[in-house]
Each structure stands twice: as structure tokens, then as C-alpha cells.
Design a protein around this motif. Sequence first.
Motif, PDB file in Angstrom:
ATOM      1  N   THR A 101     -35.260 -47.812  33.615  1.00 57.15           N
ATOM      2  CA  THR A 101     -36.790 -49.214  33.194  1.00 57.15           C
ATOM      3  C   THR A 101     -36.842 -49.045  32.319  1.00 57.15           C
ATOM      4  OG1 THR A 101     -37.516 -46.971  33.197  1.00 57.15           O
ATOM      5  CG2 THR A 101     -37.650 -47.921  35.563  1.00 57.15           C
ATOM      6  N   GLY A 102     -37.436 -49.759  31.732  1.00 60.26           N
ATOM      7  CA  GLY A 102     -37.575 -50.759  30.577  1.00 60.26           C
ATOM      8  C   GLY A 102     -38.772 -52.233  30.724  1.00 60.26           C
ATOM      9  N   ARG A 103     -38.471 -52.766  29.370  1.00 58.64           N
ATOM     10  CA  ARG A 103     -39.110 -53.310  29.414  1.00 58.64           C
ATOM     11  C   ARG A 103     -38.368 -54.911  27.781  1.00 58.64           C
ATOM     12  NH1 ARG A 103     -43.180 -54.363  26.353  1.00 58.64           N
ATOM     13  NH2 ARG A 103     -43.283 -51.865  25.487  1.00 58.64           N
ATOM     14  N   LEU A 104     -38.094 -55.103  28.593  1.00 60.30           N
ATOM     15  CA  LEU A 104     -37.417 -56.850  28.080  1.00 60.30           C
ATOM     16  C   LEU A 104     -37.961 -57.762  27.550  1.00 60.30           C
ATOM     17  CD1 LEU A 104     -34.464 -57.568  26.474  1.00 60.30           C
ATOM     18  CD2 LEU A 104     -34.127 -58.630  28.966  1.00 60.30           C
ATOM     19  N   ARG A 105     -38.495 -58.097  26.305  1.00 62.43           N
ATOM     20  CA  ARG A 105     -38.806 -59.652  25.756  1.00 62.43           C
ATOM     21  C   ARG A 105     -37.673 -60.355  26.037  1.00 62.43           C
ATOM     22  NH1 ARG A 105     -41.690 -62.450  20.431  1.00 62.43           N
ATOM     23  NH2 ARG A 105     -42.252 -63.807  21.250  1.00 62.43           N
ATOM     24  N   ASP A 106     -37.260 -61.606  26.669  1.00 62.67           N
ATOM     25  CA  ASP A 106     -35.946 -61.954  26.680  1.00 62.67           C
ATOM     26  C   ASP A 106     -35.675 -62.885  25.546  1.00 62.67           C
ATOM     27  OD1 ASP A 106     -33.726 -63.186  27.637  1.00 62.67           O
ATOM     28  OD2 ASP A 106     -35.065 -65.145  28.363  1.00 62.67           O
ATOM     29  N   PRO A 107     -34.760 -62.151  24.234  1.00 66.74           N
ATOM     30  CA  PRO A 107     -34.771 -63.272  23.261  1.00 66.74           C
ATOM     31  C   PRO A 107     -35.139 -65.111  23.658  1.00 66.74           C
ATOM     32  CG  PRO A 107     -32.779 -61.738  23.974  1.00 66.74           C
ATOM     33  CD  PRO A 107     -33.443 -61.660  24.981  1.00 66.74           C
ATOM     34  N   TYR A 108     -34.102 -65.194  25.079  1.00 64.44           N
ATOM     35  CA  TYR A 108     -33.895 -66.549  24.739  1.00 64.44           C
ATOM     36  C   TYR A 108     -34.765 -67.305  25.783  1.00 64.44           C
ATOM     37  CZ  TYR A 108     -28.594 -65.345  24.841  1.00 64.44           C
ATOM     38  OH  TYR A 108     -27.171 -64.939  23.898  1.00 64.44           O
ATOM     39  N   SER A 109     -36.027 -67.217  26.548  1.00 61.24           N
ATOM     40  CA  SER A 109     -36.885 -67.648  26.328  1.00 61.24           C
ATOM     41  C   SER A 109     -38.400 -67.629  25.704  1.00 61.24           C
ATOM     42  CB  SER A 109     -36.933 -67.556  27.719  1.00 61.24           C
ATOM     43  OG  SER A 109     -37.425 -66.683  28.298  1.00 61.24           O
TER      44      SER A 109
END
Length: 216
Positions: A101-109
Motif C-alpha cells: 500500500t501507499g500514496r503517490l502524487r503522480d509526477p506526470y499529472s
Amino acid sequence: MMRTAVAGLVLAVPLAAGCEASVGLSESGDGTKPASGEEARARADLSGLRVASEGDGDGYEREKFGTRWKDIDRNGCDQRNDVLARDLEDVGKDGGCIVMTGRLRDPYSGKEITFAKRDAAEVQIDHLYPLALAWRMGASRWSEDRRERFANDHGNLLAVWGVPNQQKSDSGPGEWKPRKGFQCTYAVKYIAVAKKYSLPITRADHTALEDFLERC
């Protein structure tokens, strides 16, 4: 290989609030930015990259870049889980390696993604300098070992949302671009990979990378 990316594509997605070739990042109001000094180095390195036309790509197969996510740094974890652990926040693991599990702030969008291994395709690992493009730009002449190292190099890998990753496909920066707030960092990382592996870039990619560095 069929190319699916659209030239000059800009992502239209909602924005959420708030290794050798790796680039240190610091936060800013406009998204992630390279660490101090990286922009100047990238500008100098870009001027030294060879500009060439793409080859036709005959013979490209993903398997020619070796084992997927091979543990080339020999830390006991495969490269996919290494990158997930590096790029996600609030990471939960099964054992010492498997990211569950985890959280991502998508760098592309800029989109916030909640990652769960049961829906692993939501977060994918992108090759900044795509494998198929590298093949067309000269990797077809590399040894199998060099191609495998390139495909599993942490500096060329980035955890991203699956949607823009599919849109990017095997396009270079002259045909596809991330959100404005990440273009500087994207250029710095892309140039670092191209230099490390002595890969040329197309004229369109060179122009785009110059434009991206203007956002630093």
C-alpha cells in the motif's frame, strides 16, 4: 512497434492539492524541482548530447532488455518494489520488500493515487527514456547485459499513474510532455539518463528539453 502516443499531448486530468542517474528533488509551489545545481548541469549535458534521427525499430522486443525488474543493485528487492518504496508515501510492506500500500502524487499529472497491490496497474513503473525509443536510437547494437542494466536502472525508472504512462507509450519529450510543474525535473532526469548511456536524442526531443529547462 505500434506507437500510441499523440504528438504534443498535454494531460487533461484533475489536479489534486497539495542511483547513479537519479536527481534529488525539493518541493516548490509549482511541483517538484531539481536540487540546486542540477539545472545548470543538465543544460551543459544537453549541449553535449548527439542529435540523430530515429531508426526504424525493426526487431524490437521487450525481452531483448532482459529480466523485468531484476535486482541489479543486489539489495534483495526487485527494482519495481525498490521504485515503489522510493516514490510512494505512507508505504506499507509485506516483509522487507513487497510494497502492498501507499500514496503517490503522480509526477506526470499531479493526481493523488492510492496504491494497493490488489490493483497494482493503477501505479506503473515508467522508463523515462523508453525502451523502444532507446532501441531505435542505438540500443539495438548494445550487449544484452547493457540493455538489461538500462531497463532496470533506478535513474530511468519512475512510479507514475497508469493513465499518462499508457499515453506516453514509447514517445520522447518532443511528442509527449508531463504537466508544466514537472517538466524541469523530467528534462533533468531524461538528460542524465541519455548522457549516462551515451544515447542520442532527436532534434525534436532536444528542442523540447530546452523548453522544459526554461521552467526551472
